[in-house]
Write an enzyme that holds these catalytic residues in place. Sequence first.
Site, PDB file in Angstrom:
ATOM      1  N   ARG A  47       0.768  -1.131   0.076  1.00  0.00           N
ATOM      2  CA  ARG A  47      -0.036   0.013  -0.071  1.00  0.00           C
ATOM      3  C   ARG A  47       0.862   1.274  -0.055  1.00  0.00           C
ATOM      4  NH1 ARG A  47      -5.291   1.471   3.484  1.00  0.00           N
ATOM      5  NH2 ARG A  47      -5.298  -0.852   3.703  1.00  0.00           N
ATOM      6  N   THR A  56      -0.798   7.812  -0.814  1.00  0.00           N
ATOM      7  CA  THR A  56      -2.060   7.518  -1.559  1.00  0.00           C
ATOM      8  C   THR A  56      -2.786   6.657  -0.838  1.00  0.00           C
ATOM      9  OG1 THR A  56      -1.279   5.953  -3.389  1.00  0.00           O
ATOM     10  CG2 THR A  56      -1.085   8.345  -3.729  1.00  0.00           C
ATOM     11  N   ASP A  70      -3.351 -10.560  12.910  1.00  0.00           N
ATOM     12  CA  ASP A  70      -2.535 -10.392  11.487  1.00  0.00           C
ATOM     13  C   ASP A  70      -2.196 -11.768  10.840  1.00  0.00           C
ATOM     14  OD1 ASP A  70      -0.245 -10.283   9.593  1.00  0.00           O
ATOM     15  OD2 ASP A  70      -0.492  -8.145  10.029  1.00  0.00           O
ATOM     16  N   ASP A  82       1.669 -12.629  10.127  1.00  0.00           N
ATOM     17  CA  ASP A  82       2.374 -12.694  11.420  1.00  0.00           C
ATOM     18  C   ASP A  82       2.255 -13.951  12.125  1.00  0.00           C
ATOM     19  OD1 ASP A  82       3.814 -10.119  10.941  1.00  0.00           O
ATOM     20  OD2 ASP A  82       2.344  -8.898  12.333  1.00  0.00           O
TER      21      ASP A  82
END
Length: 212
Positions: A107, A111, A203, A206
């Site tokens: 990402r 933006t 997550d 992870d």
Amino acid sequence: MPDTAPVTVIDHPLVQHKLAILRDKNTDVRSFRDLCREISMLMAFEAMRHLPLEEVTVETPVAPARVRRLSGKKLALIAILRAGLVMVDGILTLVPAARVGHIGLYRDPQTLAPVQYYNKLPSDVAERDVFLLDPMLATGGSAVAAVSILKGLGAKAIRLLCILGAPEGIAAVHEAHPDVEIILAAQDERLNEHGYIVPGLGDAGDRIYGTR
Ligand code: URA
């Protein structure tokens, strides 16, 4: 307004039982990985119900038998890096001839748009039934971008396989790609302010790789 492909939740007791253990914060890395693999395989079993069969004759030791076998449909499993990798092996045990591709996205911090950093896909992906793999459908940004990449290469039959999905991610995929069926083990309540699925499982990357 085009018809929107369905969201299918695989409500099988084995999937739900394994998902219950997966969500538990005390589940260790090795078990987490094994469970992801098993859940993915069970989900794929259901997600491949549409595969066409053809009738052929085989000789049993006793007599000829009319049997049905897969009619040579070509499949592609496309993992969104990195968490999607964990879903590949379990599904390959069911369909070992499937081709496997990888899409890496990050990402952009300014933006917030997904940017592609890696892409290695079967050259004939346009002719294959595609199963796009990512255990977590959160905002939907990566899934939407990955489907766009695949469609840009001519892929037409794309299904998105995620272990958990948030309503926000489902809406984003439906908005951008209403033709893509979404297959989940569970649809959760929402995203929190950090973009985590609630109640979710934390997550996924992870927990799969034991990082952080
Ligand atoms: N990605 C994850 O791994 N977990 C979430 O809850 C959301 C996105």
